[in-house]
Every structure is written in structure tokens, then in C-alpha cells.
Design a protein around this motif. Structure first.
Motif, mmCIF file in Angstrom:
data_model
loop_
_atom_site.group_PDB
_atom_site.id
_atom_site.type_symbol
_atom_site.label_atom_id
_atom_site.label_comp_id
_atom_site.label_asym_id
_atom_site.label_seq_id
_atom_site.Cartn_x
_atom_site.Cartn_y
_atom_site.Cartn_z
ATOM 1 N N ASN A 1 57.141 67.264 28.803
ATOM 2 C CA ASN A 1 58.261 68.081 28.360
ATOM 3 C C ASN A 1 59.498 67.687 29.157
ATOM 4 N N ASN A 2 60.561 67.310 28.453
ATOM 5 C CA ASN A 2 61.766 66.868 29.162
ATOM 6 C C ASN A 2 62.533 68.023 29.807
ATOM 7 N N LYS A 3 62.047 69.248 29.640
ATOM 8 C CA LYS A 3 62.654 70.401 30.303
ATOM 9 C C LYS A 3 61.953 70.725 31.621
ATOM 10 N N PHE A 4 61.020 69.850 32.027
ATOM 11 C CA PHE A 4 60.338 70.073 33.304
ATOM 12 C C PHE A 4 61.372 70.160 34.411
ATOM 13 N N PRO A 5 61.287 71.174 35.277
ATOM 14 C CA PRO A 5 62.341 71.384 36.301
ATOM 15 C C PRO A 5 62.415 70.248 37.314
ATOM 16 N N ALA A 6 63.622 69.970 37.771
ATOM 17 C CA ALA A 6 63.825 68.981 38.832
ATOM 18 C C ALA A 6 63.477 69.652 40.154
ATOM 19 N N LEU A 7 62.421 69.173 40.820
ATOM 20 C CA LEU A 7 61.912 69.825 42.020
ATOM 21 C C LEU A 7 62.581 69.265 43.264
ATOM 22 N N GLY A 8 62.997 70.139 44.157
ATOM 23 C CA GLY A 8 63.568 69.702 45.417
ATOM 24 C C GLY A 8 62.492 69.160 46.339
ATOM 25 N N ASN A 9 62.878 68.286 47.254
ATOM 26 C CA ASN A 9 61.902 67.721 48.192
ATOM 27 C C ASN A 9 61.400 68.751 49.192
ATOM 28 N N SER A 10 62.195 69.780 49.442
ATOM 29 C CA SER A 10 61.791 70.782 50.420
ATOM 30 C C SER A 10 62.498 72.098 50.120
ATOM 31 N N GLY A 11 61.809 73.200 50.422
ATOM 32 C CA GLY A 11 62.434 74.504 50.288
ATOM 33 C C GLY A 11 62.541 75.004 48.866
ATOM 34 N N ASP A 12 61.870 74.372 47.917
ATOM 35 C CA ASP A 12 61.894 74.818 46.532
ATOM 36 C C ASP A 12 60.682 75.710 46.273
ATOM 37 N N GLU A 13 60.641 76.333 45.096
ATOM 38 C CA GLU A 13 59.522 77.181 44.707
ATOM 39 C C GLU A 13 59.052 76.803 43.312
ATOM 40 N N LEU A 14 57.783 77.076 43.040
ATOM 41 C CA LEU A 14 57.221 76.913 41.713
ATOM 42 C C LEU A 14 56.581 78.220 41.289
ATOM 43 N N PHE A 15 56.832 78.606 40.034
ATOM 44 C CA PHE A 15 56.253 79.818 39.470
ATOM 45 C C PHE A 15 55.467 79.460 38.214
ATOM 46 N N LEU A 16 54.273 80.023 38.093
ATOM 47 C CA LEU A 16 53.472 79.913 36.875
ATOM 48 C C LEU A 16 53.311 81.312 36.307
ATOM 49 N N ARG A 17 53.786 81.517 35.065
ATOM 50 C CA ARG A 17 53.731 82.830 34.420
ATOM 51 C C ARG A 17 52.938 82.760 33.125
ATOM 52 N N ASP A 18 52.250 83.861 32.821
ATOM 53 C CA ASP A 18 51.515 83.909 31.560
ATOM 54 C C ASP A 18 52.455 84.272 30.419
#
Length: 249
Positions: free
Chosen positions: A64-81
Motif C-alpha cells: 500500500n503506497n499509503k504506508f506511513p514513513a517511519l522515523g528512525n527513532s522516537g516514532d510510534e506504531l499503532f495497530l487498530r481493529d
């Protein structure tokens, strides 16, 4: 290396991922995993990424080309139903690992997500294990170093039976750097089997009975010496045992 995340279903039941979302710290920008029915089977992996260049044909993945650009440090990931409830969340830091082209791996999926001790850099030679069990996966961390060899004796004669000795070890650390040396009974080094190799807590390395020059070692007793350097505290664990190199009568 492409940015990606891996979802694992640890339950014994299939998981319906329709309308589930992934986002980084900017929770207003959620990427939907699937708009229609999408089932992740029990104890299976799903890789989610912006492109497919990283994965082989055995990986189950969503591109998916909408996949978030992840920071190398200090970022967060959320998985929601599908109802917007947070199923998992991790706020990671570069000190956890994952630098220099190696993926950041969760060691045990049953341990809380935000425990930094449950994360480190992948030790697979490819730098990742996308769509497969993590290279660092460990069910239980042993309380002390163990070292076993099987079969013992072994007979590397090319007949397809007991041609290699499996040197299996368990470390009291999740990640370590390991040296494995093979000596003859006179104390002479014949094979430097593992030289400062990154390792998970449990691993098996095979010795085919050859020395460092590629020549077959003589029949006899050999000493296997393992040395593990803790990646965090610099503490060295070491253990030795013997193995018999034999030949059929």
C-alpha cells in the motif's frame, strides 16, 4: 531497505483484518490494511509495506503506497481493529536496534510490546526475516549457558549418515556475539567455526570435520570451545565440551 511492519497472529483462531489500520505517531493518517475480507490464519505472518521489492514469493504481504514513513527513532506504531480499538502499540527508539540495514525484531510476541529488552537487531545474514519467524525468537531465556553436541561421535565420510556434528547452545541473553573454536587434544586450534557472529539466545551450528584449510581432521577427540559476549553489558560467558570424530569400521 524498504520500510515495513510485520503482523503476527499468535492465536489458534483465524483473524479477520477487514478495516484494520496501521498508523505512526500521526494517528490522523491511518492506512487501512484491507477494505474487504482478509483473513490472517492462526500463527501466520503478514507483511505490510509500501512496495514489494523486499519480499519473496513465500511472504504473505499487503502493498500500500499509503504506508506511513517511519522515523528512525522516537516514532510510534499503532495497530487498530475495524472498530478503531488499539490492538497493539509500540513507541520505539534507535537504541533498541535495527540500524545499518537490519530490521528491528521483537524477540517474543507474548512479551509486552514496549519492553525495550524484547527488541534488538535481526541476526539473519539477509538483515531481515520478513514473513517468517524472527531470527531472535526465543520462547524462554535459559538461566545459564548450555552447550550440547549431536551426534557424538560423528563420522564425516560423505555417506549421508552422521556426516556433521550439530553444536547446539542456549545463552542466558537474548542477543550476543559468539565465537566457536575447535581444538585438538594437544590444544591446537583446527577450526574457527564462528568468528564474532551475532546470535540469538538459541542456535545450532554444524561442523563438517574439516579444518580451517578445508582438510579433513584426523580421527580422535576434539574440544569445542564456545565464548559469548553479551551485547549490552560486555560480560563473557564461556563453556567447552568434547566431540569424537570417528570413522566406520
Amino acid at each position: 531497505m524498504s520500510e515495513w511492519v510485520e503482523i503476527y497472529n499468535p492465536s489458534v483462531n483465524p483473524l479477520q483484518l477487514m478495516h484494520w489500520t496501521i498508523s505512526d505517531a500521526d494517528t490522523a493518517k491511518k492506512m487501512r490494511i484491507a477494505d474487504s475480507s482478509f483473513v490472517l490464519e492462526a500463527r501466520q505472518f503478514l507483511v505490510v509495506s509500501r512496495d514489494s521489492s523486499l519480499f519473496d514469493n513465500t511472504s504473505q504481504c499487503v502493498i500500500n503506497n499509503k504506508f506511513p514513513a517511519l522515523g528512525n527513532s522516537g516514532d510510534e506504531l499503532f495497530l487498530r481493529d475495524g472498530n478503531g480499538r488499539i490492538i497493539d502499540r509500540v513507541a520505539y527508539n534507535e537504541s533498541w536496534g535495527g540500524a545499518k540495514g537490519r530490521s528491528l525484531e521483537r524477540i517474543n510476541p507474548s512479551v509486552v510490546s514496549n519492553d525495550k529488552r524484547n527488541w534488538s537487531s535481526c541476526v539473519d545474514p539477509k538483515g531481515h526475516t520478513a514473513g517468517k519467524q524472527n531470527s531472535l525468537f526465543t520462547k524462554i531465556i535459559p538461566s545459564k549457558l548450555t552447550l550440547t553436541i549431536a551426534p557424538d561421535p560423528f563420522s564425516p565420510d560423505g555417506d549421508g549418515f552422521q556426516d556433521a556434528a550439530g553444536i547446539s547452545y542456549s545463552l542466558p541473553e537474548q542477543v550476543a556475539t559468539v565465537n566457536i573454536k575447535i581444538f585438538d587434544v594437544r590444544g591446537r586450534l583446527v577450526r574457527f567455526l564462528s568468528n564474532n557472529e551475532p546470535s540469538s539466545a538459541q542456535r545450532t551450528v554444524f561442523w563438517n570435520g574439516l579444518d580451517d584449510e578445508g582438510l579433513k581432521c584426523r580421527i580422535g577427540i576434539y574440544i569445542v570451545f564456545l565464548q559469548a559476549l553479551n551485547a549490552y553489558r560486555g560480560v563473557i560467558e564461556q563453556k567447552k565440551t568434547t566431540v569424537v570424530l570417528a570413522a566406520p569400521l
